[in-house]
Design a protein around this motif. Sequence first.
Motif, short mmCIF file in Angstrom:
data_model
loop_
_atom_site.label_atom_id
_atom_site.label_comp_id
_atom_site.label_asym_id
_atom_site.label_seq_id
_atom_site.Cartn_x
_atom_site.Cartn_y
_atom_site.Cartn_z
N UNK A 24 -57.96 -58.90 75.95
CA UNK A 24 -56.83 -58.77 75.04
C UNK A 24 -56.83 -59.91 74.03
N UNK A 25 -57.20 -61.12 74.47
CA UNK A 25 -57.29 -62.25 73.56
C UNK A 25 -58.31 -61.98 72.47
N UNK A 26 -59.39 -61.23 72.80
CA UNK A 26 -60.41 -60.92 71.80
C UNK A 26 -59.89 -60.00 70.71
N UNK A 27 -58.76 -59.34 70.95
CA UNK A 27 -58.15 -58.50 69.92
C UNK A 27 -58.90 -57.23 69.64
N UNK A 28 -59.35 -56.55 70.70
CA UNK A 28 -60.12 -55.32 70.54
C UNK A 28 -59.49 -54.23 71.40
N UNK A 29 -59.40 -53.02 70.86
CA UNK A 29 -58.89 -51.88 71.61
C UNK A 29 -60.00 -50.86 71.81
N UNK A 30 -59.91 -50.09 72.90
CA UNK A 30 -60.82 -48.97 73.13
C UNK A 30 -60.11 -47.67 72.81
N UNK A 31 -60.77 -46.56 73.14
CA UNK A 31 -60.25 -45.23 72.81
C UNK A 31 -58.80 -45.04 73.23
N UNK A 32 -58.43 -45.54 74.40
CA UNK A 32 -57.09 -45.31 74.92
C UNK A 32 -56.12 -46.40 74.56
N UNK A 33 -56.54 -47.34 73.68
CA UNK A 33 -55.66 -48.41 73.26
C UNK A 33 -55.72 -49.64 74.13
N UNK A 94 -52.85 -46.32 66.47
CA UNK A 94 -52.57 -46.50 67.89
C UNK A 94 -52.98 -47.88 68.42
N UNK A 95 -53.57 -48.69 67.56
CA UNK A 95 -54.24 -49.93 67.95
C UNK A 95 -53.38 -51.15 67.62
N UNK A 96 -52.94 -51.87 68.67
CA UNK A 96 -52.12 -53.05 68.48
C UNK A 96 -52.77 -54.14 67.64
N UNK A 97 -54.02 -54.54 67.93
CA UNK A 97 -54.68 -55.55 67.10
C UNK A 97 -54.82 -55.13 65.63
N UNK A 98 -54.90 -53.81 65.38
CA UNK A 98 -54.97 -53.35 63.99
C UNK A 98 -53.67 -53.66 63.26
N UNK A 99 -52.55 -53.50 63.96
CA UNK A 99 -51.26 -53.85 63.36
C UNK A 99 -51.19 -55.35 63.08
N UNK A 100 -51.78 -56.15 63.97
CA UNK A 100 -51.72 -57.59 63.82
C UNK A 100 -52.48 -58.07 62.59
N UNK A 101 -53.58 -57.39 62.24
CA UNK A 101 -54.41 -57.86 61.13
C UNK A 101 -54.09 -57.19 59.80
N UNK A 102 -53.32 -56.12 59.82
CA UNK A 102 -53.14 -55.29 58.62
C UNK A 102 -52.55 -56.06 57.44
N UNK A 103 -51.54 -56.88 57.69
CA UNK A 103 -50.90 -57.61 56.59
C UNK A 103 -51.86 -58.61 55.96
N UNK A 104 -52.67 -59.29 56.78
CA UNK A 104 -53.66 -60.22 56.23
C UNK A 104 -54.69 -59.50 55.38
N UNK A 105 -55.14 -58.34 55.85
CA UNK A 105 -56.14 -57.58 55.09
C UNK A 105 -55.57 -57.13 53.75
N UNK A 106 -54.34 -56.64 53.74
CA UNK A 106 -53.74 -56.20 52.48
C UNK A 106 -53.55 -57.38 51.53
N UNK A 107 -53.08 -58.49 52.03
CA UNK A 107 -52.90 -59.67 51.17
C UNK A 107 -54.23 -60.12 50.57
N UNK A 169 -62.75 -53.14 63.88
CA UNK A 169 -64.01 -53.77 63.51
C UNK A 169 -64.01 -53.92 61.99
N UNK A 170 -64.61 -54.99 61.52
CA UNK A 170 -64.64 -55.25 60.08
C UNK A 170 -66.04 -55.65 59.66
N UNK A 171 -66.51 -55.05 58.59
CA UNK A 171 -67.81 -55.39 58.01
C UNK A 171 -67.61 -55.93 56.60
N UNK A 172 -68.47 -56.86 56.22
CA UNK A 172 -68.58 -57.28 54.82
C UNK A 172 -69.88 -56.71 54.29
N UNK A 173 -69.79 -55.91 53.25
CA UNK A 173 -70.95 -55.27 52.64
C UNK A 173 -71.27 -55.99 51.34
N UNK A 174 -72.53 -56.41 51.17
CA UNK A 174 -72.87 -57.15 49.96
C UNK A 174 -73.04 -56.21 48.76
#
Length: 204
Positions: A24-33, A94-107, A169-174
């Motif tokens: 949970x600390x790693x901030x990753x969810x599987x299929x069932x959340x 459905x993903x809790x960690x996705x909610x946690x990062x969403x505002x940072x990504x949008x900003x 998961x997040x990728x940076x594409x050059x």
Amino acid sequence: MRRSLRASVAVPAGTGLAVAAALAVAGICTDDGSAAGSAAAGPGTVRAAAGAAVIDSGSRQEAPALAGADLDGRPVALGDFRGQVVVLNAWGSWCGPCRAEADDLERLSRQTRADGVRFLGINTRDRDRAAARSFVRAHDMTFPSLHDPDSELLLRFPPSVVNPQAIPSTLVIDRRGRVAAAIAGAVTDEQLRPLLARVLREES
């Protein structure tokens, strides 16, 4: 057939609660959340957000062609952004960690647009687009997201780059369309910004 997850946290048998807490600390969810580990580290493989690094230019893999409809049914493709640095973020409502990062990504999306960075989401395992659109509205997300309910788009990536069972998961594409960084788990502005700055300094 679903790909297996390889947990990156080793603990003795019989310590299920410890495993759950560590993942949970790693901030990753599987299929069932539920929480899950990231793929084992190695050259060019997915890294946990805290240890993310830019992949050496000579070792980068070409990102697969990604195209489809966004959450409003409009066509969108990764190729539309060729020549720019792209942040590709896989998420689910459905993903809790996705909610946690969403505002940072949008900003960060708004702040780096003038520098030539574009953000593109991949909304995965949300059968109902309405749930995904509610997520977008809740976080004032302005960048488009491909609707990928069956993870078909994510499965185009090698499992060493994106584990489709581990979200977000997040990728940076050059600028040349290659994967320059791969991050498993929720990412923050502070973790992603220096990766973007390095890739932006590269010549196309």
